[in-house]
Design an enzyme around this catalytic site. Structure first.
Site, PDB file in Angstrom:
ATOM      1  N   ASP A   9      16.595 -17.078  -8.438  1.00 43.62           N
ATOM      2  CA  ASP A   9      18.680 -16.519  -8.614  1.00 43.62           C
ATOM      3  C   ASP A   9      18.156 -14.883  -8.313  1.00 43.62           C
ATOM      4  O   ASP A   9      16.677 -14.562  -8.612  1.00 43.62           O
ATOM      5  CB  ASP A   9      18.786 -16.864  -9.453  1.00 43.62           C
ATOM      6  CG  ASP A   9      20.157 -16.258  -9.176  1.00 43.62           C
ATOM      7  OD1 ASP A   9      21.256 -16.936  -8.826  1.00 43.62           O
ATOM      8  OD2 ASP A   9      20.716 -15.762 -10.515  1.00 43.62           O
ATOM      9  N   ILE A  10      19.451 -14.245  -7.831  1.00 46.78           N
ATOM     10  CA  ILE A  10      19.886 -12.740  -7.809  1.00 46.78           C
ATOM     11  C   ILE A  10      19.779 -12.449  -9.491  1.00 46.78           C
ATOM     12  O   ILE A  10      19.359 -11.637  -9.628  1.00 46.78           O
ATOM     13  CB  ILE A  10      20.236 -12.645  -5.955  1.00 46.78           C
ATOM     14  CG1 ILE A  10      19.014 -13.258  -5.308  1.00 46.78           C
ATOM     15  CG2 ILE A  10      20.742 -11.105  -6.328  1.00 46.78           C
ATOM     16  CD1 ILE A  10      19.856 -12.347  -4.281  1.00 46.78           C
ATOM     17  N   THR A  43      20.417 -18.105  -3.859  1.00 48.44           N
ATOM     18  CA  THR A  43      21.667 -17.094  -4.287  1.00 48.44           C
ATOM     19  C   THR A  43      22.488 -18.033  -3.519  1.00 48.44           C
ATOM     20  O   THR A  43      22.997 -19.082  -2.994  1.00 48.44           O
ATOM     21  CB  THR A  43      21.501 -15.929  -3.775  1.00 48.44           C
ATOM     22  OG1 THR A  43      22.597 -15.575  -4.630  1.00 48.44           O
ATOM     23  CG2 THR A  43      21.405 -15.493  -1.919  1.00 48.44           C
ATOM     24  N   GLY A  44      23.948 -17.743  -4.587  1.00 49.14           N
ATOM     25  CA  GLY A  44      25.639 -17.700  -4.378  1.00 49.14           C
ATOM     26  C   GLY A  44      25.698 -17.166  -3.138  1.00 49.14           C
ATOM     27  O   GLY A  44      26.983 -16.904  -2.689  1.00 49.14           O
ATOM     28  N   LYS A 203      22.093 -25.824  -4.349  1.00 47.43           N
ATOM     29  CA  LYS A 203      20.275 -25.195  -5.064  1.00 47.43           C
ATOM     30  C   LYS A 203      19.898 -26.345  -5.174  1.00 47.43           C
ATOM     31  O   LYS A 203      18.447 -25.913  -4.837  1.00 47.43           O
ATOM     32  CB  LYS A 203      20.964 -24.154  -5.613  1.00 47.43           C
ATOM     33  CG  LYS A 203      21.809 -23.403  -5.185  1.00 47.43           C
ATOM     34  CD  LYS A 203      21.378 -21.755  -6.686  1.00 47.43           C
ATOM     35  CE  LYS A 203      21.759 -19.946  -6.363  1.00 47.43           C
ATOM     36  NZ  LYS A 203      21.625 -19.344  -7.210  1.00 47.43           N
ATOM     37  N   ASP A 226      19.740 -18.084 -14.614  1.00 49.76           N
ATOM     38  CA  ASP A 226      20.455 -17.924 -15.321  1.00 49.76           C
ATOM     39  C   ASP A 226      21.822 -18.441 -15.622  1.00 49.76           C
ATOM     40  O   ASP A 226      21.854 -18.178 -16.796  1.00 49.76           O
ATOM     41  CB  ASP A 226      20.865 -16.358 -15.461  1.00 49.76           C
ATOM     42  CG  ASP A 226      21.534 -16.242 -15.186  1.00 49.76           C
ATOM     43  OD1 ASP A 226      21.204 -16.316 -13.567  1.00 49.76           O
ATOM     44  OD2 ASP A 226      22.216 -14.725 -15.146  1.00 49.76           O
ATOM     45  N   ASN A 229      24.993 -21.818 -12.180  1.00 51.44           N
ATOM     46  CA  ASN A 229      24.964 -22.915 -10.184  1.00 51.44           C
ATOM     47  C   ASN A 229      23.563 -22.866  -9.949  1.00 51.44           C
ATOM     48  O   ASN A 229      22.899 -23.158  -8.997  1.00 51.44           O
ATOM     49  CB  ASN A 229      25.890 -21.510  -9.742  1.00 51.44           C
ATOM     50  CG  ASN A 229      25.012 -20.063 -10.270  1.00 51.44           C
ATOM     51  OD1 ASN A 229      24.946 -19.733 -10.686  1.00 51.44           O
ATOM     52  ND2 ASN A 229      24.929 -19.182  -8.183  1.00 51.44           N
TER      53      ASN A 229
END
Length: 276
Positions: A9-10, A43-44, A203, A226, A229
């Site tokens: 994730d970002i 990522t979203g 994801k 974290d 999502n």
């Protein structure tokens, strides 16, 4: 441990509080790549909001992949070739918009701002554009277009979002009908973002698809995240890793807890559970 694929994730994970990649994280990713491990940003964000990071991390080369829109779009980074593209129908978009802004729903309007995103832009029907739409535009390097619902019938939206102050958004979430949860993938990515995607987009599905394409087993996959999502991808990998700064509910499904994003937690996870 024979991890061959790491989905990362970002925001709140890869980047520190200053939205930077630390030297430790950069080097750990390069070392993982050199060891033959696929490092995949998941990522979203839409693709324009990821391109600078892909370049910075050398993840835009042949054989590299990226997962954007919370799994709504999966593509090869060097060619743009799409492996997965899950979009909302125009009817989906209209229903999401109507629930936020039309006549009373459950005796009350949601009262939240909203927008929907294509691969190329952010579209909002809010005449008074919400501050978090502007924030999203700045974050992901995408233009904002004010359009009525009737003017976007030809657009291909990958996701829609309800965005507002946390207390307003939480009140709105409490009013969402079960039908929406049955019909869409709904994830809260930050206290002020609720993201709505096609039911077959998340994801976890994206990571699973990539692992199958690369002929990898579940035990050879890791995900680092974290927030809510990230749940779907954490649940499908063999080694789910959650940041120390992560959501307490998400920590419950972790196999490992790494250091915080301000302590280069991604680098710590890669070195301890992948390269060690």
């Amino acid at each position: 441990m024979s991890i061959k694929l790491i989905a990362v994730d970002i925001d709140g994970t890869l980047l520190n509080s200053q939205r930077q990649v630390t030297p430790e994280v950069f080097q750990a990713i390069q070392d993982a790549k050199a060891a033959g491990v696929k490092v995949v940003i998941a990522t979203g964000r839409p693709i324009p909001g990821v391109l600078p990071l892909l370049e910075e991390l050398n993840l835009n080369q042949d054989g590299d992949y990226v997962i954007t829109f919370n799994g709504g779009l999966v593509q090869e980074t060097s060619t743009g070739n799409e492996l997965i593209r899950e979009t909302l129908s125009y009817e989906d978009y209209l229903d999401i918009e109507r629930f936020a802004f039309d006549i009373e729903v459950l005796a009350n309007k949601l009262g939240v701002h909203s927008h929907a995103i294509t691969k190329d832009g952010i579209y909002t029907s809010n005449r008074n554009i919400g501050r978090y739409t502007v924030h999203e535009s700045t974050l992901v390097h995408m233009p904002i277009y004010y359009r009525t619902p009737e003017e976007v019938a030809d657009k291909e939206f990958v996701k829609a979002m309800y965005i507002d102050e946390p207390e307003i958004l939480d009140a709105a979430i409490a009013k969402l009908p079960q039908e929406f949860y049955d019909r869409f993938t709904i994830v809260k990515s930050t206290p002020f973002y609720l993201e709505i995607l096609k039911k077959t987009a998340n994801k976890g599905i994206a990571v699973t698809h990539l692992a199958e394409k690369l002929s990898l087993t579940k035990e050879e996959t890791m995900a680092i995240g974290d927030e809510e999502n990230d749940r779907a991808m954490l649940e499908v990998v063999g080694s789910p890793v959650v940041m120390e700064n992560g959501n307490p509910e998400i920590k419950k499904i972790a196999k490992y807890i790494t250091k915080s994003n301000d302590e280069s937690g991604v680098a710590y996870a890669i070195r301890k559970w992948v390269l060690d």
